[in-house]
Design an enzyme around this catalytic site. Structure first.
Site, short mmCIF file in Angstrom:
data_model
loop_
_atom_site.label_atom_id
_atom_site.label_comp_id
_atom_site.label_asym_id
_atom_site.label_seq_id
_atom_site.Cartn_x
_atom_site.Cartn_y
_atom_site.Cartn_z
N CYS A 71 0.84 -1.20 0.00
CA CYS A 71 0.00 0.00 0.00
C CYS A 71 0.88 1.26 0.00
CB CYS A 71 -0.91 0.00 1.22
SG CYS A 71 -1.92 1.49 1.29
N CYS A 77 -0.51 5.83 7.20
CA CYS A 77 -1.90 5.49 7.55
C CYS A 77 -1.91 4.54 8.75
CB CYS A 77 -2.57 4.83 6.35
SG CYS A 77 -4.23 4.27 6.67
N CYS A 80 -3.32 0.12 8.86
CA CYS A 80 -2.50 -1.10 8.92
C CYS A 80 -1.19 -0.75 9.62
CB CYS A 80 -2.12 -1.59 7.52
SG CYS A 80 -3.49 -2.16 6.53
N CYS A 155 -6.24 1.14 -0.98
CA CYS A 155 -6.38 0.49 0.33
C CYS A 155 -6.47 -1.01 0.08
CB CYS A 155 -7.62 0.99 1.06
SG CYS A 155 -7.82 0.21 2.69
N GLN A 256 -19.75 -8.35 11.95
CA GLN A 256 -18.39 -8.90 11.74
C GLN A 256 -17.81 -8.22 10.52
OE1 GLN A 256 -16.90 -10.70 13.92
NE2 GLN A 256 -18.63 -11.28 15.23
N GLU A 303 -28.82 -9.06 24.39
CA GLU A 303 -27.96 -8.01 23.86
C GLU A 303 -28.30 -6.69 24.56
OE1 GLU A 303 -25.59 -7.21 21.33
OE2 GLU A 303 -26.15 -5.13 21.70
N CYS A 377 -12.61 -11.13 20.71
CA CYS A 377 -11.69 -10.30 19.92
C CYS A 377 -10.51 -9.84 20.77
CB CYS A 377 -12.43 -9.11 19.31
SG CYS A 377 -13.22 -8.06 20.54
C1 SAM Z 1 -18.42 -8.31 19.49
S1 SAM Z 1 -20.06 -7.73 19.31
C2 SAM Z 1 -20.85 -9.24 18.83
C3 SAM Z 1 -22.20 -9.13 18.21
C4 SAM Z 1 -22.70 -10.38 17.49
N1 SAM Z 1 -22.53 -11.59 18.27
C5 SAM Z 1 -22.05 -10.54 16.14
O1 SAM Z 1 -21.25 -11.45 15.94
O2 SAM Z 1 -22.36 -9.74 15.25
C6 SAM Z 1 -20.53 -7.47 20.95
C7 SAM Z 1 -21.95 -7.09 21.19
O3 SAM Z 1 -22.12 -6.90 22.60
C8 SAM Z 1 -23.01 -5.84 22.82
N2 SAM Z 1 -22.73 -5.37 24.18
C9 SAM Z 1 -21.72 -4.57 24.59
N3 SAM Z 1 -21.77 -4.41 25.92
C10 SAM Z 1 -22.84 -5.12 26.36
C11 SAM Z 1 -23.40 -5.36 27.66
N4 SAM Z 1 -22.87 -4.81 28.74
N5 SAM Z 1 -24.50 -6.14 27.74
C12 SAM Z 1 -25.03 -6.70 26.64
N6 SAM Z 1 -24.54 -6.52 25.40
C13 SAM Z 1 -23.47 -5.73 25.26
C14 SAM Z 1 -22.71 -4.86 21.71
O4 SAM Z 1 -23.83 -4.01 21.49
C15 SAM Z 1 -22.41 -5.79 20.54
O5 SAM Z 1 -23.58 -6.06 19.81
#
Ligand code: SAM
Length: 424
Positions: A71, A77, A80, A155, A256, A303, A377
């Protein structure tokens, strides 16, 4: 990036260094603890040293895994940080990050599979930045550790649809944005066009600015445009199909980053939970795992964001052939599902944000849930929570690293847990 054999620098702090390894944030590290961004293990360099940090002045001898970054913006930047390292090295290094984090929690001998590396130009979601100055508009990622925007002409990570729209977006946005204002720009490459959400500080959304923004969205053929959390125009629904289910995500919602990564992680979760009948999808977002699992099992999606749950529930209502999906808004950090609530489930998916899910892991450790898939993650919080789960009677069968943030230090881990010690 300084070239091999460039003239040596003559500043007082210049030192000859050998890079021993890559630190967990992706900077090269010497044996005496000096961190050097953009360096590679085995590099012999002359560097400007300032305390524990240094910058490369000249590469004397490159390390064996150093490659030429493709790149033109690499180095400036911040999108990366590691394009100067071979993909083979990075996939091994990312795998090691997970094994090392587990080892630091006393979890050794765990099978960590080879990293599944996603292709370049596949990142469908990005947080970019824009600013108008007298010189024109800049749109791009930020320089590392600063608020300076690096405009992009190329990019290697974003999808061609996102990169290809930036020039036209710039031309259309330049007359609309206030001068010298830092604008946050979330972009999603949906199946019906780009979904753009702008954060413009102190911006008056009156009739005139709404009309101008709507005209801009039409000129660039955006699917949807939102500004400061308000919908400006939806020209088409910005659909993403998740496990065969068309979903319209709310603006800026989690998704994702790479579609192929999503599919890999869903496959791993579905295989591990193939014999389950009722699954809790914790931190469910807009339903990445819920929809994949609902082909064979009832799913309870929990969630914290109501807008994500609304999108999930609306998509579930419109789709035939799914087992029932229920939703619950809940702060799982403060109010995890407790052991007596978890009795309803014979499988759990846990996919928390970077801090992990300590309270939920503690409740799972107390529960009788027989099978758990933990998608993380952050190797550090994953290892901390894995320790809690293993101490609570789970066995960590395998971990699969998934690299959907190429050339960054980030890595996803999919851990498959089975209850070793049965509880009632
Ligand atoms: C890494 S993302 C995963 C979402 C989903 N599993 C996916 O793969 O698309 C984490 C999720 O946790 C939610 N989140 C963050 N803090 C939270 C909490 N304290 N209680 C419940 N959900 C929460 C976020 O809104 C987000 O949607």
């Amino acid at each position: 990036m300084p070239l091999v054999g460039e003239a040596p620098v003559s500043h007082g702090a210049a030192r000859r260094l050998t890079i021993a390894r890559l630190g967990h944030k992706g900077d090269g590290e010497t044996d005496d603890g000096i961190f050097v961004p953009l360096s590679a293990p085995g590099d012999q360099i002359v560097a400007e040293v300032d305390g524990e940090r240094a910058s490369i002045a000249r590469i004397v001898t490159p390390g064996p895994d150093r490659v030429d970054a493709t790149c033109p913006h690499f180095g400036a930047c911040g999108g990366c940080a590691l394009q100067h390292l071979s993909v083979g090295f990075l996939s091994d290094w990312k795998r090691e990050q997970i094994a090392t984090a587990l080892g630091q929690r006393g979890l050794t001998g765990i099978e960590v599979a080879p990293t599944r590396v996603m292709p370049p130009q596949s990142r469908r979601r990005a947080e970019l930045h824009a600013r108008v100055t007298q010189m024109g508009i800049k749109i791009g990622f930020l320089e590392r550790g600063s608020r300076v925007i690096v405009p992009m002409s190329a990019c290697d990570v974003l999808t061609p649809a996102i990169l290809g729209a930036l020039d036209a977006l710039g031309v259309q946005l330049e007359p609309l944005l206030p001068l010298h204002t830092h604008v946050a720009m979330h972009v999603l490459d949906s199946e019906h066009g780009l979904d753009v959400s702008l954060g413009i500080p102190d911006f008056a959304l009156d009739i005139r600015s709404r009309q101008a923004l709507s005209a801009m969205a039409a000129a660039v053929d955006l699917a949807r445009l939102s500004v400061n959390g308000e919908l400006i125009i939806m020209r088409r629904e910005p659909v993403v199909t998740i496990a065969g289910v068309p979903v319209v995500p709310p603006p800026e919602s989690f998704l994702q980053a790479v579609r192929e990564a999503e599919v890999h992680m869903q496959d791993l979760a579905c295989k591990a939970l193939v014999s389950t009948k009722v699954v809790a999808d914790l931190f469910a977002g807009i339903g990445t795992f819920a929809f994949a699992l609902a082909r064979t099992a009832k799913v309870h999606a929990v969630e914290g964001e109501q807008s994500a749950l609304d999108a999930l529930a609306a998509a579930a209502r419109r789709t035939q052939g799914l087992k029932p999906i229920s939703t619950e808004r809940r702060d799982l950090f403060r109010r995890p599902l407790l052991a007596h609530e978890l009795k309803a489930f014979d499988g759990v998916v846990l996919n928390p944000p970077r801090p992990g899910a300590k309270a939920q892991a503690e409740a799972l450790a107390q529960s009788a849930v027989p099978a758990l898939v933990y998608v993380s993650c952050s190797p550090a919080s994953f290892a901390r929570d894995a320790r809690i789960l293993v101490d609570g009677g789970f066995e960590l069968k395998t971990v699969t690293p998934v690299d959907q943030f190429l050339w960054t230090p980030h890595i996803e881990a999919v851990g498959i847990f089975e209850r070793r010690v049965k509880r009632r």
